[in-house]
Design an enzyme around this catalytic site. Structure first.
Site, short mmCIF file in Angstrom:
data_model
loop_
_atom_site.label_atom_id
_atom_site.label_comp_id
_atom_site.label_asym_id
_atom_site.label_seq_id
_atom_site.Cartn_x
_atom_site.Cartn_y
_atom_site.Cartn_z
N HIS A 19 0.84 -1.21 0.00
CA HIS A 19 0.00 0.00 0.00
C HIS A 19 0.87 1.26 0.00
O HIS A 19 0.61 2.21 -0.73
CB HIS A 19 -0.89 0.05 1.25
CG HIS A 19 -1.93 -1.02 1.34
ND1 HIS A 19 -2.13 -1.78 2.47
CD2 HIS A 19 -2.86 -1.44 0.44
CE1 HIS A 19 -3.12 -2.63 2.26
NE2 HIS A 19 -3.59 -2.45 1.04
N LYS A 43 -18.69 -5.37 7.15
CA LYS A 43 -17.45 -6.11 6.99
C LYS A 43 -16.73 -6.25 8.33
O LYS A 43 -16.69 -5.32 9.13
CB LYS A 43 -16.55 -5.37 5.98
CG LYS A 43 -15.41 -6.23 5.50
CD LYS A 43 -14.67 -5.59 4.34
CE LYS A 43 -13.31 -6.26 4.16
NZ LYS A 43 -12.50 -5.63 3.13
N ARG A 92 -1.75 -5.75 -8.53
CA ARG A 92 -0.57 -6.59 -8.29
C ARG A 92 -0.37 -7.59 -9.42
O ARG A 92 0.73 -7.81 -9.89
CB ARG A 92 -0.71 -7.35 -6.97
CG ARG A 92 -0.60 -6.47 -5.76
CD ARG A 92 -1.11 -7.19 -4.54
NE ARG A 92 -2.54 -7.46 -4.68
CZ ARG A 92 -3.31 -7.87 -3.70
NH1 ARG A 92 -2.82 -8.12 -2.51
NH2 ARG A 92 -4.60 -8.07 -3.88
N SER A 130 -2.93 -7.81 2.92
CA SER A 130 -3.19 -7.69 4.36
C SER A 130 -3.57 -9.05 4.95
O SER A 130 -3.18 -9.37 6.07
CB SER A 130 -4.31 -6.68 4.62
OG SER A 130 -3.93 -5.40 4.17
O1 PNS Z 1 -8.38 -2.72 -1.18
P1 PNS Z 1 -9.62 -3.32 -0.58
O2 PNS Z 1 -9.41 -3.65 0.86
O3 PNS Z 1 -10.13 -4.47 -1.39
O4 PNS Z 1 -10.71 -2.16 -0.63
C1 PNS Z 1 -12.04 -2.42 -0.44
C2 PNS Z 1 -12.87 -1.15 -0.73
C3 PNS Z 1 -12.67 -0.12 0.33
C4 PNS Z 1 -12.46 -0.55 -2.04
C5 PNS Z 1 -14.32 -1.64 -0.76
O5 PNS Z 1 -14.68 -2.10 0.48
C6 PNS Z 1 -15.29 -0.55 -1.19
O6 PNS Z 1 -15.39 -0.30 -2.34
N1 PNS Z 1 -16.03 0.08 -0.27
C7 PNS Z 1 -16.96 1.15 -0.52
C8 PNS Z 1 -18.21 0.74 -1.26
C9 PNS Z 1 -18.11 1.03 -2.73
O7 PNS Z 1 -18.13 2.16 -3.16
N2 PNS Z 1 -17.94 -0.04 -3.56
C10 PNS Z 1 -17.75 0.04 -4.98
C11 PNS Z 1 -19.01 0.32 -5.75
S1 PNS Z 1 -20.36 -0.74 -5.37
#
Ligand code: PNS
Length: 173
Positions: A19, A43, A92, A130
């Site tokens: 990150h 979550k 990645r 993570s």
């Molecule tokens: O890097 P990560 O941990 O996979 O990130 C997850 C994240 C924060 C991107 C995901 O939980 C998220 O998108 N949350 C907010 C809800 C949202 O806007 N989702 C996408 C459109 S439905």
């Protein structure tokens, strides 16, 4: 002068060196980078949002234009509230693409102005996540090459004794 603001959303549960690599790359491209830690009641996170924010803040200290914030709800609503349209995500490997493509598409549908910018981390971090870090830390192995020192300390505190269940029980007391 127009300031280019980019938002880098994620769980950061906890922040990894992968990150941080993305954050550094983004800070070289944009004037302002907001690292947004998601708060999602549905979550299950290992670390609370305040713990995740603290780890992030300590890890990005000194990086020009980088700030840290908590984000609830949809990413696109957060972007609009910040008057931003650039969304940063790290890629990645090809395995990330399926989910990222889906997310970028829905975000574009919800907010046509959004531009998802994918950045590729250093190949040292290709297999880092993570979840992998937590698995390694839970069984007592070293994670200092995988996460920045603040996350390393938080993991050590959380998983002291080697069992997640133990530390959770200890926290409740
Ligand atoms: O890097 P990560 O941990 O996979 O990130 C997850 C994240 C924060 C991107 C995901 O939980 C998220 O998108 N949350 C907010 C809800 C949202 O806007 N989702 C996408 C459109 S439905």
């Amino acid at each position: 002068m127009m300031q280019r603001t980019a938002v880098y959303p994620g769980s950061f549960d906890p922040v990894t060196r992968g990150h941080l690599d993305i954050i550094q790359r983004a800070s070289r491209l944009f004037d302002r980078v907001i690292v947004a830690a998601a708060e999602n009641p549905a979550k299950q996170f290992t670390f609370s949002v305040s713990e995740r924010l603290r780890m992030l803040e300590q890890s990005v200290r000194g990086l020009p234009g980088v700030e840290v914030d908590a984000m609830g709800g949809l990413i696109v609503d957060y972007l609009k509230a910040k008057n931003a349209y650039i969304l940063i995500r790290g890629l990645r490997a090809v395995s990330d693409l399926d989910y990222e493509f889906q997310m970028a598409s829905i975000n574009r549908r919800l907010y046509p102005k959004v531009e998802t910018v994918f950045l590729m981390p250093d190949e040292r971090y290709t297999y880092l996540s993570s979840s992998i870090v937590k698995t390694v830390a839970r069984f007592g192995a070293q994670v200092d090459e995988l996460v920045p020192p603040p996350a390393c300390r938080a993991l050590a505190r959380r998983f002291r004794g080697g069992r997640a269940e133990n530390s959770r029980a200890r926290r409740k007391r």
